[in-house]
Write an enzyme that holds these catalytic residues in place. Structure first.
Site, PDB file in Angstrom:
ATOM      1  N   ASN A 164      11.681  -2.759  -5.441  1.00 15.14           N
ATOM      2  CA  ASN A 164      10.303  -3.144  -5.725  1.00 15.14           C
ATOM      3  C   ASN A 164       9.764  -2.402  -6.946  1.00 15.14           C
ATOM      4  OD1 ASN A 164       7.501  -4.185  -4.866  1.00 15.14           O
ATOM      5  ND2 ASN A 164       7.164  -1.970  -4.932  1.00 15.14           N
ATOM      6  N   GLU A 165       9.250  -3.151  -7.904  1.00 18.54           N
ATOM      7  CA  GLU A 165       8.477  -2.599  -9.031  1.00 18.54           C
ATOM      8  C   GLU A 165       9.129  -1.404  -9.722  1.00 18.54           C
ATOM      9  OE1 GLU A 165       4.383  -1.808  -8.320  1.00 18.54           O
ATOM     10  OE2 GLU A 165       3.925  -3.854  -7.728  1.00 18.54           O
ATOM     11  N   GLU A 379       3.028  -9.811  -4.567  1.00 19.38           N
ATOM     12  CA  GLU A 379       1.881  -8.945  -4.266  1.00 19.38           C
ATOM     13  C   GLU A 379       0.721  -9.354  -5.156  1.00 19.38           C
ATOM     14  OE1 GLU A 379       2.180  -4.621  -4.367  1.00 19.38           O
ATOM     15  OE2 GLU A 379       4.197  -4.743  -3.534  1.00 19.38           O
ATOM     16  N   TYR A 443      -6.687  -2.865   1.600  1.00 19.97           N
ATOM     17  CA  TYR A 443      -6.321  -4.171   1.040  1.00 19.97           C
ATOM     18  C   TYR A 443      -6.157  -5.245   2.106  1.00 19.97           C
ATOM     19  CZ  TYR A 443      -4.818  -2.401  -3.627  1.00 19.97           C
ATOM     20  OH  TYR A 443      -4.751  -1.878  -4.889  1.00 19.97           O
TER      21      TYR A 443
HETATM   22  C1  BGP Z   1       2.072  -1.902  -5.839  1.00 15.81           C
HETATM   23  C2  BGP Z   1       2.985  -1.350  -4.770  1.00 15.81           C
HETATM   24  C3  BGP Z   1       2.414  -1.335  -3.394  1.00 15.81           C
HETATM   25  C4  BGP Z   1       0.934  -1.075  -3.315  1.00 15.81           C
HETATM   26  C5  BGP Z   1       0.145  -1.792  -4.396  1.00 15.81           C
HETATM   27  C6  BGP Z   1      -1.300  -1.400  -4.507  1.00 15.81           C
HETATM   28  O1  BGP Z   1       2.367  -1.304  -7.044  1.00 15.81           O
HETATM   29  O2  BGP Z   1       4.184  -2.106  -4.742  1.00 15.81           O
HETATM   30  O3  BGP Z   1       3.190  -0.490  -2.623  1.00 15.81           O
HETATM   31  O4  BGP Z   1       0.604   0.216  -3.087  1.00 15.81           O
HETATM   32  O5  BGP Z   1       0.721  -1.642  -5.664  1.00 15.81           O
HETATM   33  O6  BGP Z   1      -1.417  -0.237  -5.261  1.00 15.81           O
HETATM   34  P1  BGP Z   1      -2.377   0.941  -4.874  1.00 15.81           P
HETATM   35  O7  BGP Z   1      -1.977   1.293  -3.496  1.00 15.81           O
HETATM   36  O8  BGP Z   1      -2.114   2.016  -5.873  1.00 15.81           O
HETATM   37  O9  BGP Z   1      -3.742   0.406  -4.975  1.00 15.81           O
END
Ligand code: BGP
Length: 478
Positions: A164-165, A379, A443
């Site tokens: 992931n990412e 996402e 979220y």
């Molecule tokens: C993405 C990740 C997630 C999640 C999301 C929201 O980068 O894959 O795991 O955390 O972002 O980000 P944040 O939690 O920093 O708001």
């Protein structure tokens, strides 16, 4: 009564899901023989918040998955915790961890939720981190071994994502330093880690096909477009350099299996400005090339876009980890800096709300990567500070509904323009902790009362359900 606004109809066979990551929801970090991962050690040392019990998904998954089904979802995105399966990274698999995930996947299928499963979502085992994480090629071999084990062990999973990412992980670890091992603007390390993750992804993809597995595999990239803030050629160049670092290098590597000459020209400018270097070993590019056409799907995480201007000063990143508006800044030496445009709305965490960026990027993917497999938005969502009212009815997340509505509308517009994008996973199913923000950035479609671990559907969950009814085929894609 929920009224639909922009989007009033989902396509037939559309994947309509929600996402989560193992470490952000499971809790139970010391249970059933799980080994330590890098976050266990880091969060303890940092002392800001605890990963236990998080949303206690480790125990409450039947409740969450039933809610997902009851509210009209047909797919779920989750990840496996490597350190639950291999508590000792080079040792034997842990039966309790393995059986846990069998139960989770069975429960998904029982609830008519197609599981989309990532092997690595930011949570490297601690031993891997201590030995250099993705900078050490030994860890690529370990990852492929772990992936092979999972492919064979979990044939009930037909949709796999490798990592992931890559960009968020590499930048969090080696640029901004918010992720362990907390290095700051070590550009060589960031780019090397990206290249090595691409190699790990590619080798896992090749392995999946060699094993003759019946399903699809791909990677998930966080794509954050950087638009030039003015028409000045220096700002256009700055945006191009930022884009090469943030998006293009990874897209080329994963989808084409080559780094295009223009991509490398820009990336080398980023490296030069920061005295960095990238080591590509003999044979690396053959591996990327072999894997590229074997990707069966592509996960695109989209939250925001940036507006970029030229910048030659010193490196600086301030991340807003509290929701105090306007406390962030990003300045990347010789690359560019982010500019806040007053007319573009922003969240309390300074993230732009810019669905046009999603639309434009989808079109660009179609144009620049013609062999692109089916895209899923894996996402997208809005983080808010939320409280549970006395009557327990969470009726005030209209901002989230509007955010999702705008982005799904952008997705459907891109589909109309011929982009092969067939699914949307909202981040996130239930409230869960955020890596650098803790528990105050929520979220979820479902509110989690972390004290009682009770779930409460938010208005956005009802909106999600309402829209799901507009899809002709209830089961979605399989
Ligand atoms: C993405 C990740 C997630 C999640 C999301 C929201 O980068 O894959 O795991 O955390 O972002 O980000 P944040 O939690 O920093 O708001």
């Amino acid at each position: 009564m929920i009224k639909l606004n922009r989007v009033t109809q989902l396509p037939a066979n559309f994947v309509w899901g929600a996402a989560m990551a193992a470490y952000q929801v499971e809790g139970a970090t010391q249970e059933d023989g799980k080994g330590q991962n890098m976050w266990d050690v880091y969060l303890k040392k940092q002392g800001r918040f605890s990963p236990d019990p998080a949303s206690d998904f480790y125990h409450l998954y039947p409740i969450d998955l039933k809610l997902a089904h009851d509210f009209g979802l047909n797919a779920i995105r989750l990840s496996i915790s490597w350190s639950r399966i291999f508590p000792d990274i080079d040792g034997k698999p842990n039966t309790k961890g393995v059986n846990h995930y069998h139960r989770v996947f069975t429960e998904c299928l029982k609830n008519h939720l197609v599981p989309y499963v990532a092997l690595h979502h930011f949570d490297s085992p601690e031993q891997m981190l201590e030995e250099g994480d993705w900078l050490n090629r030994k860890n690529i071999r370990r990852f492929v071994k772990y992936a092979e084990f999972c492919f064979k062990e979990f044939p009930e999973v037909k949709n796999w994502f490798t990592i992931n990412e890559m960009i968020s992980l590499a930048s969090g670890q080696y640029l901004g330093g918010q992720f362990p091992p907390n290095h700051h603007f070590n550009v060589s390390e960031a780019i090397q880690a990206e290249h090595n993750m691409l190699l790990a992804h590619a080798q896992a993809v090749i392995k999946y096909h060699e094993l003759g597995m019946k399903g699809r595999i791909g990677c998930i990239q966080a794509i954050k477009p950087g638009f030039p803030n003015t028409n000045k050629s220096e700002d256009i160049q700055a945006a191009a350099r930022y884009d090469a670092y943030n998006n293009r290098f990874l897209l080329d590597g994963a989808l084409l299996g080559i780094y295009q000459p223009e991509t490398m020209k820009l990336l080398n400018q980023v490296l030069e400005a920061n005295n960095g270097k990238l080591i590509i070993e003999p044979g690396d590019m053959e591996i990327l090339k072999k894997a590229a056409p074997l990707n069966g799907m592509f996960g695109f995480n989209y939250y925001r876009s940036e507006f970029v201007e030229n910048y030659n000063g010193e490196n600086e990143e301030r991340v807003n980890t509290t929701g105090d508006k306007s406390s962030s800044s990003f300045k990347f030496k010789g690359v560019g800096k982010f500019v806040k445009r007053p007319e573009i709305p922003r969240t309390d965490w300074d993230w732009t709300i810019y669905p046009a960026g999603l639309y434009k990027m989808l079109l660009r993917l179609k144009h620049d990567y013609p062999n692109m497999p089916t895209i899923y938005i894996t996402e997208n969502g809005l983080g808010l500070k939320e409280e549970l009212p006395a009557d327990k009815l969470i009726n005030n997340d209209d901002k989230r509904i509007d955010f999702i509505d705008q982005h799904v509308a952008a997705l459907l517009k891109a589909r109309k323009a011929g982009v092969n994008v067939n699914g949307y996973f909202v981040w996130s199913l239930q409230d869960q902790f955020s890596w650098v923000n803790g528990y105050n950035k929520r979220y979820g479609l479902f509110y989690v009362d972390y004290q009682t671990q009770k779930r409460y559907p938010k208005r956005s969950a009802y909106w999600f359900k309402e829209l799901s009814k507009t899809m002709n085929d209830e089961e979605g894609e399989s």
